[in-house]
Design an enzyme around this catalytic site. Structure first.
Site, PDB file in Angstrom:
ATOM      1  N   TRP A  70       0.859  -1.185   0.000  1.00 43.82           N
ATOM      2  CA  TRP A  70       0.000   0.000   0.000  1.00 43.82           C
ATOM      3  C   TRP A  70       0.896   1.236   0.000  1.00 43.82           C
ATOM      4  CZ3 TRP A  70      -1.976   2.633   4.901  1.00 43.82           C
ATOM      5  CH2 TRP A  70      -2.936   3.603   4.601  1.00 43.82           C
TER       6      TRP A  70
ATOM      7  N   ASP B 139      -0.296  -5.360   9.457  1.00 49.37           N
ATOM      8  CA  ASP B 139      -1.360  -4.427   9.128  1.00 49.37           C
ATOM      9  C   ASP B 139      -2.612  -5.250   8.821  1.00 49.37           C
ATOM     10  OD1 ASP B 139      -3.050  -2.478   8.215  1.00 49.37           O
ATOM     11  OD2 ASP B 139      -1.675  -1.655   6.721  1.00 49.37           O
TER      12      ASP B 139
ATOM     13  N   LYS C 289     -13.334  -0.855   6.891  1.00 47.30           N
ATOM     14  CA  LYS C 289     -13.942  -1.703   5.881  1.00 47.30           C
ATOM     15  C   LYS C 289     -14.964  -2.660   6.485  1.00 47.30           C
ATOM     16  CE  LYS C 289     -10.520  -0.020   3.340  1.00 47.30           C
ATOM     17  NZ  LYS C 289      -9.589   1.024   3.816  1.00 47.30           N
TER      18      LYS C 289
END
Length: 398
Positions: free
Chosen positions: A130, A211, A246
């Site tokens: 990312w 993460d 999310k």
């Protein structure tokens, strides 16, 4: 004071969203930004969230500050998600958790804390990763390096190359992993591979930092935490940054957590003391509402079950869109094998589309894809899938 200073470049992903908003086309499709969309193209508020907010509205008695590390119930519920209700790491007390403003906030707080005690360490990121990982840890003062992860030819994890990389990382360096639903590739490690990676970490002495932004978006809440469980079983120190943007749909509430696992409860308590001093000089204490929503849902059996059902619905819709895209491209006789898209997990995929095609899709079809060909499958719907497949087929024939 700004007249002689050049403007900073737009964020590569958020800037794409701004361009999408300004596009007048009625057929425009955003496959860039990492936000879940439902079948109508909207980012919904989960029903369990609405129910939890109703409870909070009726029962909340104060808007006073939370503790520096957040509500203790929130921390307890986060740990149950990460490790399981009866996990040894919870029973032994060797994990501590602080509520952070989003997953990004958790990463940055963890980075600042580690920089204090490991000032000469490097942070190793998967290749690719990312984009914001680089900014977060570079701004925290770390030198960055990369370990092998993705094989573009096979569109899968290059595990042998990854192992070679990990075995050559020095002790006390920091290694960042995507716990599941790797962003941007969509390819994850198997449980057996996680076990091997955890064993390497224990042997080599580097510090794992996981993460965990998409728990439940891969195979399910429990299956997606297998990497966390493997590191916990080793008994070594490691960090986990959680995000609930999310899986709870709480994007604008910025709900995250940083969990530090240590070999003993005594060491974990020391870690928490320094974590609090790190937080104090950044944001003092976390915003309450989103965390209270999460802890209300997770601690209420009825709402917890409802959340799991809604989460499964989001996960299944993304999987269906993966299959629809692969079948749609095959039906149009598009050259190349796109079958790997159906086997990947989470919202993202390396589509295999070239940078030229990405530019062509945006310029000619108002279809927005991140440079490098990463697509957000949640941006696809039954209403736009044929348009997207037709556009990709046309673009590849140019």
């Amino acid at each position: 004071m700004w007249q002689d200073i050049q403007a900073a470049p737009a964020d590569s992903i958020l800037g794409l969203t701004e361009a999408f908003r300004n596009d007048p086309s009625v057929q425009k499709v955003n496959l860039g930004v990492g936000v879940y969309k439902d079948e109508t193209g909207k980012t919904p508020i989960l029903k369990c969230v609405k129910a939890a907010e109703k409870i909070l509205l009726e029962q909340e008695a104060t808007k006073s500050y939370l503790p520096i590390s957040g509500d203790p119930l929130y921390a307890a519920e986060v740990q149950k998600l990460l490790f399981g209700k009866s996990a040894e790491v919870i029973i032994s007390g060797r994990a501590v958790t602080a509520h952070a403003p989003g997953g990004t906030g958790a990463l940055r707080v963890g980075g600042d804390l580690l920089k204090k005690f490991y000032p000469d360490a490097k942070v190793w990121l998967s290749n690719p990763t990312w984009a914001n990982h680089k900014g977060v840890f570079k701004t925290a003062g770390f030198e960055l390096a990369e370990y092998d992860y993705y094989n573009p030819a096979s569109r899968a994890v290059d595990f042998s190359a990854m192992v070679d990389s990990l075995e050559n990382i020095p002790a006390d360096d920091i290694v960042l992993f995507h716990a599941c639903c790797h962003n941007p590739s969509g390819v994850d490690l198997t449980p057996a591979q996680w076990k091997e990676v955890a064993a390497i970490g224990k042997d080599k002495g580097w510090i794992p930092f996981l993460d965990f932004a998409y728990q439940g978006f891969g195979e399910g809440v429990e299956a997606d935490r297998c990497g966390i469980e493997e590191f916990a079983a080793t008994g070594i120190d490691f960090f986990v940054a959680s995000s609930f943007s999310k899986n709870f749909g709480l994007y604008n509430e910025r709900v995250g957590a940083l969990t530090i696992v240590s070999p003993t409860a005594q060491e974990a308590a020391v870690a928490m003391s320094h974590l609090k001093t790190t937080i104090r000089v950044i944001y003092s204490n976390p915003p309450a509402h989103g965390g209270l929503v999460v802890s209300t849902i997770l601690s209420n059996p009825k709402l917890h079950a409802q959340w799991l059902g809604e989460l499964a619905g989001m996960r299944d819709r993304i999987k269906a869109m993966r299959v629809a895209l692969v079948k749609g491209l095959a039906a149009r006789g598009v050259e190349g094998d796109f079958s790997s898209i159906a086997n990947q997990r989470g919202m993202f995929s390396f589509s295999g589309l070239s940078s030229d095609i990405v530019v062509w899709l945006r310029s000619n079809k108002s279809i927005y894809v991140v440079g490098g060909g990463r697509i957000n499958l949640a941006g696809l719907t039954k209403a736009n899938i044929d348009y997207v497949c037709d556009a990709i087929a046309e673009g590849l024939r140019q």
